[in-house]
Design a protein around this motif. Structure first.
Motif, short mmCIF file in Angstrom:
data_model
loop_
_atom_site.label_atom_id
_atom_site.label_comp_id
_atom_site.label_asym_id
_atom_site.label_seq_id
_atom_site.Cartn_x
_atom_site.Cartn_y
_atom_site.Cartn_z
N SER A 343 -13.47 -1.09 4.42
CA SER A 343 -11.99 -0.95 4.37
C SER A 343 -11.84 0.47 4.04
CB SER A 343 -11.18 -1.90 3.87
OG SER A 343 -11.31 -3.25 4.08
N ALA A 345 -8.42 3.49 3.46
CA ALA A 345 -7.12 3.89 3.56
C ALA A 345 -6.88 5.38 3.56
CB ALA A 345 -6.24 3.17 2.57
N GLN A 358 -8.27 7.12 11.55
CA GLN A 358 -8.21 5.84 12.40
C GLN A 358 -9.48 5.87 13.36
OE1 GLN A 358 -4.18 5.22 13.80
NE2 GLN A 358 -4.09 3.39 12.58
N CYS A 365 -11.89 -2.10 8.97
CA CYS A 365 -10.39 -2.19 8.67
C CYS A 365 -10.09 -0.69 8.07
CB CYS A 365 -10.05 -3.18 7.64
SG CYS A 365 -10.22 -4.76 7.91
N TYR A 367 -6.51 1.60 7.04
CA TYR A 367 -5.28 1.36 6.71
C TYR A 367 -4.53 2.74 6.56
CZ TYR A 367 -6.30 -3.32 5.01
OH TYR A 367 -6.87 -4.68 5.09
N ALA A 370 -1.40 1.93 3.04
CA ALA A 370 -1.51 0.62 2.57
C ALA A 370 -2.71 0.49 1.77
CB ALA A 370 -1.30 -0.35 3.51
N THR A 372 -6.13 -0.99 0.42
CA THR A 372 -7.34 -1.81 0.96
C THR A 372 -7.40 -3.22 0.47
OG1 THR A 372 -8.94 -0.97 -0.75
CG2 THR A 372 -8.61 0.44 1.08
N THR A 375 -7.43 -6.48 2.97
CA THR A 375 -8.57 -6.94 4.01
C THR A 375 -9.16 -8.40 3.34
OG1 THR A 375 -9.37 -4.72 4.36
CG2 THR A 375 -10.68 -6.44 4.87
#
Length: 419
Positions: A343, A345, A358, A365, A367, A370, A372, A375
């Motif tokens: 994850s 971010a 992204q 995942c 973000y 937000a 992490t 997840t």
């Protein structure tokens, strides 16, 4: 029918019993499965004193054996945590049954009716470390998705896992015998479990790199690794710095012993001098040890020097590596080089930077603005999770009900033969 009793028996015998149960479970109606899960949830709450007594013995042994604070936190059960496990079990019961769900289909030009439907995998083995909640989470998800489950927890949680598995087994007495099995034994037993081709359909190791290596060295059964989480938070030059500070503190501090907690903070050079002093102070106020590169230490010389190994480390503790970068591309390169695919971010008000992050990061995942820490199967509406897959086949991210299913094609004709 009675679900499996938790008794000492060979790994192969447990697995064969689970295989027989899985064939029956695949056809058990949703209402029966849901009733079993609700019974498990009620039993957990009714037997909290028994659960906490067993967990207390594991905690005492953990302290004697010098377990880290992070591992002790993972191991610990409280009244609140047990009730949360029960609530997660009820949430799983309330979810739609994935078994039989039509994924795709239609009528072919030749008149054949084709449906692609979800079906249980069969026998799922879950190997996990000092997280007794996984005993119930894994059992509930497996049963709801029509799978038999073999549970192999760590010795550090032996008493907790035993009582939780026994409670689940007794409460789910209307499910086929062998539906839940608790696997004990030493490393040889783990090897036996991982090599039961044709009996065990999937093994999910949930733990650190040591467990992953131990399984990969011997496994003949298909494996989904719910492995390490070296997670990053990147503060872009356009970030809301107040929000960025809240997010990194939450991602690092809220529960540092989890795989979705942040281990590295990356900060754009354009805002580093403005952002880092306050962020460092806020993190230190929560007891976090900072390890930074030269540019971070130029801003705050009291920050310890980061080593090369720190960038790839899953600390699982109140330790955070910090680096200054000059662009979102440099942040992406750092994450892809050192990250574990879990994850990540980005904190930004620049849509192009968010989109680049992204698309550029190869993790389960991603973000934008937000923490992490989200997840998690429960947070994602799955009720719970068996783990978070950091690989790409056949599941990625939180492993919930649908991830515990495969598919098959159901084809109906009217005397059709192929020309």
């Amino acid at each position: 029918m009675a679900a499996a009793t938790v008794t000492p028996t060979s790994v192969t015998d447990l697995a064969l019993a689970a295989k027989a149960a899985a064939r029956k479970l695949a056809a058990v109606p949703s209402a029966t499965k849901d009733a079993a899960l609700l019974a498990i949830a009620d039993a957990l709450e009714a037997r909290i004193p028994e659960i906490l007594e067993a967990n207390g013995r594991d905690l005492d042994a953990g302290r004697e054996n010098g377990l880290s604070d992070a591992l002790m936190d993972r191991l610990a059960l409280t009244d609140e945590r047990v009730r949360a496990i029960a609530a997660g079990t009820r949430a799983i019961a309330a979810l739609p049954d994935p078994v039989g769900e039509v994924v795709d289909g239609g009528r072919l030009p030749n008149g054949l009716e084709v449906r692609k439907v979800r079906v249980p995998l069969g026998v799922v083995a879950v190997v996990y470390e000092a997280r007794p909640n996984v005993t119930i989470d894994a059992a509930a998800l497996a049963l709801k998705s029509g799978n038999a489950v073999l549970l192999r927890g760590s010795s550090s949680a032996a008493h907790s896992n035993e009582v939780l598995a026994r409670i689940a087994t007794e409460a789910a007495s209307d499910l086929p015998a062998g539906a839940i099995g608790l696997v004990g034994g030493d490393r040889a037993a783990l090897t036996e479990l991982a090599q039961l081709e044709g009996v065990v359909d999937l093994i999910i190791p949930r733990g650190g790199e040591g467990l992953k290596k131990a399984i990969s060295a011997v496994a003949k059964v298909p494996v989904i690794y719910a492995a390490a989480g070296n997670c990053h938070v990147y503060v872009d030059e356009s970030a809301d710095l107040a929000a960025a500070e809240r997010i990194i503190v939450n991602a690092k501090v809220q529960r540092p012993g989890t795989c979705n907690s942040a281990e590295t903070l990356l900060v754009h050079s354009a805002v580093a001098a403005q952002f880092l002093p306050g962020a460092i102070a806020a993190l230190r106020a929560e007891g976090v040890e900072l390890r930074g590169d030269e540019r971070v230490r130029a801003i705050d010389p009291s920050v310890s020097a980061a080593s090369e190994s720190d960038w790839g480390e899953e600390f699982l503790a109140l330790i955070l590596a910090v680096r200054v970068v000059d662009s979102v591309d440099e942040a992406i390169d750092h994450v892809n080089r050192y990250g574990s695919g879990h994850s990540e971010a980005i904190i930004t008000n620049d849509r192009s930077a968010a989109r680049a992050f992204q698309l550029g990061i190869d993790s389960a995942c991603i973000y934008v603005n937000a923490s992490t820490r989200f997840t998690d199967g429960g947070e994602f509406g799955m009720g719970a999770e068996i783990g978070n897959s950091t690989q790409k086949l056949h599941a990625r991210g939180p492993i919930g009900l649908r991830e515990l299913c495969s598919t098959r094609y159901l084809v109906e004709g009217d005397g059709h033969v192929r020309a």
